[in-house]
Design an enzyme around this catalytic site. Structure first.
Site, PDB file in Angstrom:
ATOM      1  N   SER A 118       0.835  -1.210   0.000  1.00 32.36           N
ATOM      2  CA  SER A 118       0.000   0.000   0.000  1.00 32.36           C
ATOM      3  C   SER A 118       0.861   1.248   0.000  1.00 32.36           C
ATOM      4  CB  SER A 118      -0.911  -0.005   1.227  1.00 32.36           C
ATOM      5  OG  SER A 118      -1.353   1.314   1.496  1.00 32.36           O
TER       6      SER A 118
ATOM      7  N   ASP B  22      -6.398  -0.038  -9.144  1.00 29.51           N
ATOM      8  CA  ASP B  22      -7.528   0.875  -9.351  1.00 29.51           C
ATOM      9  C   ASP B  22      -8.220   0.650 -10.697  1.00 29.51           C
ATOM     10  OD1 ASP B  22      -6.988   1.969  -6.890  1.00 29.51           O
ATOM     11  OD2 ASP B  22      -5.960   3.744  -7.668  1.00 29.51           O
TER      12      ASP B  22
HETATM   13  C1  S3P Z   1      -3.071   5.612  -3.666  1.00 27.93           C
HETATM   14  C2  S3P Z   1      -2.676   4.339  -3.401  1.00 27.93           C
HETATM   15  C3  S3P Z   1      -3.472   3.149  -3.734  1.00 27.93           C
HETATM   16  C4  S3P Z   1      -4.661   3.452  -4.640  1.00 27.93           C
HETATM   17  C5  S3P Z   1      -5.348   4.715  -4.264  1.00 27.93           C
HETATM   18  C6  S3P Z   1      -4.388   5.894  -4.274  1.00 27.93           C
HETATM   19  C7  S3P Z   1      -2.155   6.715  -3.350  1.00 27.93           C
HETATM   20  O1  S3P Z   1      -3.900   2.564  -2.524  1.00 27.93           O
HETATM   21  O2  S3P Z   1      -5.564   2.378  -4.662  1.00 27.93           O
HETATM   22  O3  S3P Z   1      -6.400   4.975  -5.165  1.00 27.93           O
HETATM   23  O4  S3P Z   1      -2.368   7.848  -3.844  1.00 27.93           O
HETATM   24  O5  S3P Z   1      -1.214   6.483  -2.589  1.00 27.93           O
HETATM   25  P1  S3P Z   1      -2.894   1.747  -1.593  1.00 27.93           P
HETATM   26  O6  S3P Z   1      -2.549   2.607  -0.458  1.00 27.93           O
HETATM   27  O7  S3P Z   1      -3.651   0.539  -1.214  1.00 27.93           O
HETATM   28  O8  S3P Z   1      -1.667   1.447  -2.398  1.00 27.93           O
END
Ligand code: S3P
Length: 429
Positions: free
Chosen positions: A168, A316
């Site tokens: 993440s 996404d």
């Molecule tokens: C994001 C990370 C992703 C993604 C989200 C935006 C970001 O989530 O799904 O829409 O801007 O850091 P994760 O934190 O699960 O990687």
């Protein structure tokens, strides 16, 4: 609650468009500008609701921010320029605002309260609040700090060596941001590489970031220097048009200036593997991020398996990849994607339920879904459930359905792509 009706396109999608700025990069440009010293200017900022929530929260934290369309100026006064907010910080629908801002607040010696909408209230926050608490921040909220509303009182924190269970970028970024003002070194290791915009942009803001495979480290006591950021087009927004052009008969579409960061470009690999006719030209690097123009036309597609390390690189895009897979010959299997359950909606459930309403043959699995193609979609009434990407995926399905597709709660689309329907119209003229 607004409704949108989408009808099939007879003469194909044709022409070129520039998709709006990248959402992840727009959030970071504002947040990092807010803690940097000096005037940061941002070009190509995404004026979607999520990024506007970030601007509104940092204004409440005492930062002067001016926005005019896709240009933003952030007057940063350094870490100490942030001040205790007199109002609640409302993140709206934005998980990125919530988690990254918590990382910044963890080292600020004041109290803040963070809330969001109904979707945010269901999203797990202990993945960031637990490590931030271990570093020394005081955080509380429902279920021991797992759910909003959250209250946070930051202070002097200690560096941590944290191994995340999930890939993440929000978790990685929150901990690294707290690490920048903690004692000693902070290290984050993830199971697969998540998007690395934080690492790239922190370097652009003058921070020393040490990267070694799946591990990233920063030393404490680091400040940021104001910067000029050019935001590339969002590949996650481009994905809707890549899929639409691949499946709407007689289409030929070019998308210009799309971000091609390898931690985000899994959709390109999948389109190619499925047999899509896609060309990448005009590749360059702008502000530390690769960009390119993408040309795609209607293609014969085959089903594929999507699993493992590619999942964080296209997480996404899975709702619209599912729409793509309904038009591919054979079975498409999506595995290792349990993270879909904790996005704006449970996207395994919402993709399967809404595509089924349109006549698709799709089944949910524990960690993904199986889509059987190729299948004519019938049309019908679907719901975004307040999830922007479900709304847009259903609109793309509507472009190839026999009957009309009526999308309930279509207003959610403005979270990441306020001009989505106008851009579709441009390609039908
Ligand atoms: C994001 C990370 C992703 C993604 C989200 C935006 C970001 O989530 O799904 O829409 O801007 O850091 P994760 O934190 O699960 O990687």
């Amino acid at each position: 609650m607004s409704k949108k009706i989408v009808q099939s396109i007879n003469n194909g999608l044709k022409g070129h468009i520039q998709v709006p700025g990248d959402k992840s990069i727009s959030h970071r440009a504002v947040m990092f500008g807010a803690i940097a010293k000096g005037k940061t200017t941002i070009e190509g900022f995404l004026s979607g609701e999520d990024c506007l929530s970030t601007i509104s929260c940092f204004k409440k934290l005492g930062v002067s921010i001016e926005q005019s369309g896709d240009r933003v100026t952030v007057d940063g006064r350094g870490w100490d320029g942030l001040s205790e907010p007199t109002e609640i910080l409302n993140v709206g629908n934005s998980g990125t605002t919530t988690r990254l801002m918590l990382g910044i607040l963890a080292t600020r010696p004041f109290h803040s309260v963070v809330i969001g909408d109904d979707s945010i209230a269901k999203r797990p926050m202990s993945r960031v609040t637990d490590p931030l608490k271990a570093m020394g921040a005081e955080i509380d909220g429902r279920e021991n700090g797992n759910y909003t509303p959250l209250s946070i009182r930051g202070g002097q924190t200690k560096g941590i060596s944290f191994t995340s269970k999930v890939a993440s970028a929000q978790v990685k970024s929150a901990i690294l941001l707290a690490g920048l003002q903690s004692e000693g070194v902070t290290t984050v290791t993830e199971p697969a590489l998540s998007r690395d915009h934080t690492e790239r942009m922190l370097e652009a803001y003058g921070v020393k970031v040490i990267r070694d495979g799946l591990t990233v480290s920063v030393e404490g006591s680091q400040s940021l220097k104001a910067n000029h950021i050019i935001v590339p087009g969002d590949i996650s927004s481009a994905a809707f048009f890549l899929v639409a052009a691949a499946i709407v008969p007689n289409s030929q579409v070019t998308l210009t200036g799309v971000g091609m960061n390898p931690t985000r470009s899994g959709i390109i690999d999948v389109l190619r593997e499925m047999g899509a006719s896609l060309t990448v030209t005009n590749e360059k690097v702008v502000g530390g991020e690769p960009i390119a123009d993408l040309a795609i036309e209607t293609s014969q597609l085959r089903g594929v398996e999507i699993s493992g390390e590619i999942i964080p690189r296209l997480i996404d895009e899975i709702p619209v990849i599912a729409v793509l897979a309904t038009q591919a010959n054979g079975k498409t299997v999506i595995k290792d994607a349990e993270e879909l359950k904790v996005k704006e909606t449970n996207r395994i459930d919402t993709v399967v339920s809404e595509l089924t309403k349109l006549g698709a043959q799709v089944e949910a699995t524990e960690d993904g879904m199986i889509i059987h193609g190729s299948q004519k979609l019938t049309g019908g009434e679907v719901d975004s459930y307040g999830d922007h990407r479900i709304g847009m995926a259903m609109a793309v399905a509507g472009l190839i359905s026999e009957g009309e597709v009526l999308i309930k709660r279509s207003e959610a689309i403005s979270v990441s792509y306020p001009t989505f329907f106008e851009d579709i119209m441009k390609l039908t003229l």
